[in-house]
Design a protein around this motif. Structure first.
Motif, PDB file in Angstrom:
ATOM      1  N   SER A  44       0.838  -1.198   0.000  1.00 40.37           N
ATOM      2  CA  SER A  44       0.000   0.000   0.000  1.00 40.37           C
ATOM      3  C   SER A  44       0.870   1.243   0.000  1.00 40.37           C
ATOM      4  O   SER A  44       1.816   1.354   0.783  1.00 40.37           O
ATOM      5  CB  SER A  44      -0.904  -0.007   1.235  1.00 40.37           C
ATOM      6  N   HIS A  53      -4.137   0.961  -3.362  1.00 46.68           N
ATOM      7  CA  HIS A  53      -4.053  -0.487  -3.344  1.00 46.68           C
ATOM      8  C   HIS A  53      -3.999  -0.996  -4.783  1.00 46.68           C
ATOM      9  O   HIS A  53      -4.700  -0.472  -5.656  1.00 46.68           O
ATOM     10  CB  HIS A  53      -5.279  -1.101  -2.647  1.00 46.68           C
ATOM     11  N   THR A 132     -10.757  -5.357  -3.253  1.00 52.55           N
ATOM     12  CA  THR A 132      -9.298  -5.344  -3.196  1.00 52.55           C
ATOM     13  C   THR A 132      -8.792  -5.108  -1.781  1.00 52.55           C
ATOM     14  O   THR A 132      -7.771  -5.650  -1.363  1.00 52.55           O
ATOM     15  CB  THR A 132      -8.736  -4.256  -4.136  1.00 52.55           C
ATOM     16  N   SER A 133      -9.520  -4.321  -1.009  1.00 49.97           N
ATOM     17  CA  SER A 133      -9.136  -4.045   0.390  1.00 49.97           C
ATOM     18  C   SER A 133      -9.024  -5.325   1.205  1.00 49.97           C
ATOM     19  O   SER A 133      -8.284  -5.370   2.200  1.00 49.97           O
ATOM     20  CB  SER A 133     -10.149  -3.110   1.051  1.00 49.97           C
ATOM     21  N   TYR A 136      -5.711  -6.566   1.887  1.00 50.18           N
ATOM     22  CA  TYR A 136      -4.868  -5.700   2.708  1.00 50.18           C
ATOM     23  C   TYR A 136      -5.221  -5.728   4.192  1.00 50.18           C
ATOM     24  O   TYR A 136      -4.383  -5.429   5.028  1.00 50.18           O
ATOM     25  CB  TYR A 136      -4.955  -4.257   2.201  1.00 50.18           C
TER      26      TYR A 136
END
Length: 207
Positions: A44, A53, A132-133, A136
């Motif tokens: 990130s 991201h 997509t998060s 992370y």
């Protein structure tokens, strides 16, 4: 000529080093116990209340090869832009772009072979987390995420400790598993195949 060649090689080596250094996690894409590709989750990029991201994947199974990438940009914890692109056998299958219009609205446009069949639309809801998060951070106390590909919100349901189900607009469900807050595995479908995306620690540069 030799000096120019050496200079170019040094530039390429430096670029490769920076790319590897920025790379956060690498996952194997597995179908029926066979690795058919990889997925890279890049570190990130944070600064001045901004966060980016990015993931990239490629895979090949039978006569089907594909590439998928997504990049999302946040400011003050809120999505500003998102772009996802899906290529199949070298052709752009679909590209989805989400842009912020104001604090609570977005424009969503589609392009590519499949995307051209869809109409652009507006999305009227603040977006704080995306699919997509999920690569992370573990979606603790998160009930929905925005799909950059479909341009819709997806519900998130806790299945067990460290395991979450994400209901996609196409009726499929992705199951995300975590250990110590790090995504270890994703189970989903690809072109009718049961697919697993598994963290490969030996290829992960920053774990």
């Amino acid at each position: 000529m030799i000096r120019l060649l050496v200079f170019c090689l040094l530039l390429n080596a430096e670029a490769s080093f920076k790319d590897a250094e920025a790379q956060h996690n690498v996952y194997d894409v597995i179908v029926a116990g066979r690795t058919i590709g990889s997925l890279k989750v890049f570190d990130s990029e944070v600064g001045n209340d901004k966060d980016m991201h990015r993931i990239e994947s490629d895979f090949k199974i039978l006569f089907y090869s594909g590439k998928y990438s997504t990049q999302t940009n946040f400011e003050d914890g809120r999505l500003v832009t998102a772009v996802s692109a899906h290529h199949v056998n070298g052709d752009l299958k679909e590209r989805t772009q989400t842009k912020s219009i104001n604090k609570s609205a977005y424009s969503v446009s589609f392009s590519g072979d499949d995307g051209e069949k869809k109409k652009s639309k507006e999305f009227n809801e603040p977006i704080l987390n995306t699919v997509t998060s999920l690569y992370y951070k573990e979606p603790v106390k998160i009930s929905e995420v925005y799909s950059e590909r479909y341009g819709q919100m997806c519900s998130v349901k806790k299945l067990a400790d460290g395991s979450y189900g994400v209901s996609l607009p196409d009726g499929k469900q992705g199951v995300y598993s975590y250990k110590n807050g790090i995504c270890q595995e994703v189970k989903t479908d690809l072109a009718g195949f049961k697919l697993r995306i598994v963290l490969n620690q030996s290829k992960t540069s920053l774990y």
